[in-house]
Write a protein that holds these residues in place. Structure first.
Motif, mmCIF file in Angstrom:
data_model
loop_
_atom_site.group_PDB
_atom_site.id
_atom_site.type_symbol
_atom_site.label_atom_id
_atom_site.label_comp_id
_atom_site.label_asym_id
_atom_site.label_seq_id
_atom_site.Cartn_x
_atom_site.Cartn_y
_atom_site.Cartn_z
ATOM 1 N N ALA A 30 4.469 -9.209 59.931
ATOM 2 C CA ALA A 30 5.706 -8.444 60.047
ATOM 3 C C ALA A 30 6.380 -8.708 61.391
ATOM 4 N N GLN A 31 5.591 -8.750 62.457
ATOM 5 C CA GLN A 31 6.150 -9.044 63.777
ATOM 6 C C GLN A 31 6.707 -10.469 63.824
ATOM 7 N N MET A 32 5.997 -11.414 63.228
ATOM 8 C CA MET A 32 6.479 -12.798 63.186
ATOM 9 C C MET A 32 7.764 -12.907 62.376
ATOM 10 N N LEU A 35 10.632 -11.685 64.488
ATOM 11 C CA LEU A 35 10.936 -12.631 65.565
ATOM 12 C C LEU A 35 11.386 -13.991 65.041
ATOM 13 N N ASN A 36 11.545 -14.102 63.731
ATOM 14 C CA ASN A 36 12.041 -15.336 63.103
ATOM 15 C C ASN A 36 11.113 -16.529 63.348
ATOM 16 N N GLN A 76 15.896 -13.182 56.957
ATOM 17 C CA GLN A 76 15.743 -11.958 56.186
ATOM 18 C C GLN A 76 14.866 -12.187 54.959
ATOM 19 N N ASP A 77 14.892 -13.408 54.417
ATOM 20 C CA ASP A 77 14.037 -13.721 53.269
ATOM 21 C C ASP A 77 12.561 -13.548 53.616
ATOM 22 N N TYR A 78 12.185 -13.943 54.820
ATOM 23 C CA TYR A 78 10.786 -13.813 55.242
ATOM 24 C C TYR A 78 10.420 -12.354 55.502
ATOM 25 N N VAL A 79 11.365 -11.601 56.023
ATOM 26 C CA VAL A 79 11.134 -10.164 56.187
ATOM 27 C C VAL A 79 10.868 -9.517 54.836
ATOM 28 N N GLU A 80 11.655 -9.890 53.840
ATOM 29 C CA GLU A 80 11.487 -9.308 52.506
ATOM 30 C C GLU A 80 10.156 -9.709 51.881
ATOM 31 N N ILE A 81 9.693 -10.925 52.170
ATOM 32 C CA ILE A 81 8.377 -11.347 51.670
ATOM 33 C C ILE A 81 7.294 -10.419 52.204
ATOM 34 N N SER A 432 15.812 -11.884 71.822
ATOM 35 C CA SER A 432 16.762 -10.799 71.551
ATOM 36 C C SER A 432 17.302 -10.860 70.129
ATOM 37 N N GLU A 433 17.193 -12.032 69.485
ATOM 38 C CA GLU A 433 17.657 -12.199 68.107
ATOM 39 C C GLU A 433 16.522 -11.836 67.156
ATOM 40 N N ARG A 434 16.547 -10.638 66.666
ATOM 41 C CA ARG A 434 15.519 -10.176 65.735
ATOM 42 C C ARG A 434 16.138 -9.944 64.358
ATOM 43 N N THR A 435 15.320 -10.163 63.327
ATOM 44 C CA THR A 435 15.748 -9.850 61.967
ATOM 45 C C THR A 435 14.996 -8.607 61.528
ATOM 46 N N LEU A 436 15.620 -7.471 61.674
ATOM 47 C CA LEU A 436 14.965 -6.204 61.364
ATOM 48 C C LEU A 436 15.065 -5.892 59.873
ATOM 49 N N PRO A 437 14.054 -5.234 59.323
ATOM 50 C CA PRO A 437 14.154 -4.819 57.916
ATOM 51 C C PRO A 437 15.242 -3.777 57.735
#
Length: 584
Positions: A30-32, A35-36, A76-81, A432-437
């Motif tokens: 989730a952290q990875m 952090l993209n 965002q696709d990886y966050v959703e995974i 600083s560029e994070r992809t948050l759920p």
């Protein structure tokens, strides 16, 4: 792009440690994802509990890469995974994989024969409960050779070693690590082949008399092994010695000199390399993220000196040494900046004890203080999580979410440093560029307690360290119910219950614990009953078959009672919503 930059390669190692490790790894993933970093992973090397979750993550990545063109894939696709895995994995494991392994009477009957074992059974459960539903249009059970990823819009004969360079979303290689009892070497399962990997770097040292050369591909193997299933590969990687029978691979090798068939017997990959480092190095990774939730050897002021305690202790010491040497080798040769390493005992206090001097005096302990508060986890919580059972039974929300959030919080600083300084991260977005759920991770629900634990929460984490009897310890009325059950038995057998209660109430507690333990563990013991008869040299196959069948049927009844009556109670009492919020 320089040739040096092209050759940089990110590897992800997910350690063994049962479901404890699986849940911890979800937090790191989730952290990875935020952090993209996940899109850059080119090799995933997994062991035991890491293989259980790593295989599931890989299947979702395969689904993504084969359904969307590289240019259209977002972070965002990886966050959703990971969000999907967070939910589905807990739901599946709450059903208690370990107990279900012994709960099917038909499967138990099949275990009496040489070609079917508990490892085969649990491999089937992994497939049915975790893997099969992720992909469509595949065989049932899902086969290893079906795992190769053919990205949408990619080359016809796409291979990650040749065609990943210009991709934004890398196509990863999955290596599931097991250990061969035959030769003592590692054994890997990949989408292309399985077997002992080439060992050119250790040929000078490794002089064993035989080597089991692996085929170039599954199509080059004997037909009976071409369709080896993903579930069985994961079961081999997570085949804890003593708990599960080795995973057998038959008909793949024959010793022409000795004129004898070689039956490969595979056990937990943690026996050889519990962090999956060797496979990452062999695949030419230059940067490494290692998520380590394996158990570390505990200290003992007075270790046992008998033959059995010494042998067990020595075995643990050897395993601990293998772990330490592997990690030191990685950091010494790849550089500190190129390795992000997280483990469950990170941030805990250490006591350095001084020796007694010539005057019989001893200096006070030197305390290296705990630092886990810096990443938002109370030291008492971190200590309990590091001691949590490495088992495959049901984990509650409280247990699972605590492990996930711990991995998530612990890994943040290390991964941010890694992303900023590692050579392979030259194209990555800044920290600083994070992809948050879109909505917070579900495991964030446990956040108030992990940093400010209540006594009730700490008690649940303490109980979670036990392998047997957890339900009895955390559900008070269950003790009463079992005591009443014992009382009824005592009455039916004409015992003076009142005298028994007055004289030996402590023994009733003991019997209750033993009874619950029996429900939780008697099936595997009964499943081995035929071996006892073999030791007694009872040669009647009919008698043995009858006894085995009866024992397994009785065991199945106990297991089903536990799965349908006790297990749901344990899972329900461990819901986060049942916790009283800590005082601010």
């Amino acid at each position: 792009m320089s040739e040096h930059k092209k050759n940089e390669r990110l590897g992800l190692g997910l350690s063994g440690g049962g479901l404890r490790a699986s849940f911890f790894h979800i937090g790191v993933l989730a952290q990875m994802a935020e952090l993209n970093l996940l899109r850059y992973v080119e090799v995933i090397s997994t062991v035991s509990g890491g293989s259980i979750i790593g295989a599931l993550y890989y299947l979702h990545v395969k689904k993504l890469l084969e359904s969307k063109a590289d240019a259209d894939i977002t972070d965002q696709d990886y966050v959703e995974i990971v969000r999907t895995i967070e939910k589905d994995f807990l739901a599946a494991t709450e059903k208690n994989i370990r107990m279900a392994t012994f709960g099917n009477a038909v499967a138990n009957f099949k275990m009496m024969f040489l070609n079917y074992s508990r490892s085969d059974r649990i491999g089937r459960l992994y497939n049915e409960w975790l893997y099969q539903h992720v992909l469509t249009g595949v065989s049932a059970p899902l086969e290893m050779r079906e795992l190769k990823i053919f990205p949408l819009g990619g080359e016809e004969n796409f291979h990650p070693n040749k065609h990943n360079t210009d991709r934004s979303a890398k196509v990863p290689i999955l290596e599931l690590n097991a250990t061969s009892l035959n030769t003592g070497r590692s054994w890997q399962f990949t989408a292309e082949t399985m077997g002992e990997p080439p060992t050119p770097d250790t040929d000078v040292i490794d002089k064993k008399s035989i080597r089991l050369r692996r085929a170039d591909g599954y199509k080059d193997m004997v037909s009976t092994q071409q369709n080896f299933s993903l579930g069985n590969a994961v079961a081999a990687s997570a085949c804890v010695p003593g708990l599960f029978d080795p995973m057998a691979v038959s008909s793949l090798y024959f010793d022409l000199e000795q004129k004898e068939a070689i039956r490969a017997q595979l056990v937990d990959g943690g026996v050889h390399d519990n962090q999956g480092i060797e496979a990452l190095i062999r695949n030419n990774c230059t940067c490494f993220v290692i998520s380590d939730a394996s158990g570390q050897i505990g200290t003992e002021n007075s270790p046992g000196t008998g033959a059995v305690p010494v042998l067990l202790r020595v075995s643990s010491i050897l395993q601990d040494r293998v772990r330490t040497e592997g990690l030191l080798h990685l950091k010494d040769n790849r550089g500190t900046h190129n390795v992000a390493f997280m483990n469950l005992r990170e941030g805990l206090a250490i006591r350095e004890i001084s020796c007694i001097d010539q005057d019989g005096k001893q200096a006070p302990d030197h305390i290296i203080p705990a630092t886990c508060q810096n990443f938002g986890v109370d030291p008492k919580v971190q200590e309990s999580l590091s001691k949590m059972r490495t088992d495959l039974d049901a984990f509650t929300e409280v247990e699972a979410y605590s492990l996930m959030l711990d991995g998530y919080r612990m890994s943040q600083n290390d991964l941010e440093h890694f992303k900023e300084h590692a050579h392979c991260m030259h194209l990555a977005q800044p920290n600083s560029e994070r992809t948050l759920p879109a909505t917070p991770w579900k495991f964030q629900d446990i956040a108030p307690w992990i940093s400010n634990p209540t006594d009730a929460y700490l008690r649940q984490l303490e109980i979670a360290q036990s392998t047997f009897g957890k339900a009895l310890m955390c559900i008070p009325w269950l003790k009463v119910a079992l005591a009443l059950f014992i009382a009824v038995l005592a009455y039916l057998f004409g015992l003076d219950l009142w005298e028994l209660l007055k004289k030996c109430i402590s023994y009733l507690e003991l019997v209750a614990v033993i009874l619950l333990w029996a429900i939780d563990a008697i099936a595997p013991k009964l499943a081995r009953i035929f071996r006892i008869f073999e030791l007694w040299r009872i040669n009647s196959s009919l008698v043995k078959s009858v006894v085995r069948s009866l024992a397994l049927i009785v065991g199945s009844v106990f297991i089903q009672f536990y799965l349908y009556c006790i297990n749901p109670l344990y899972v329900k009492q461990g819901r986060v919503g049942n916790l009283v919020p800590p005082k601010s």
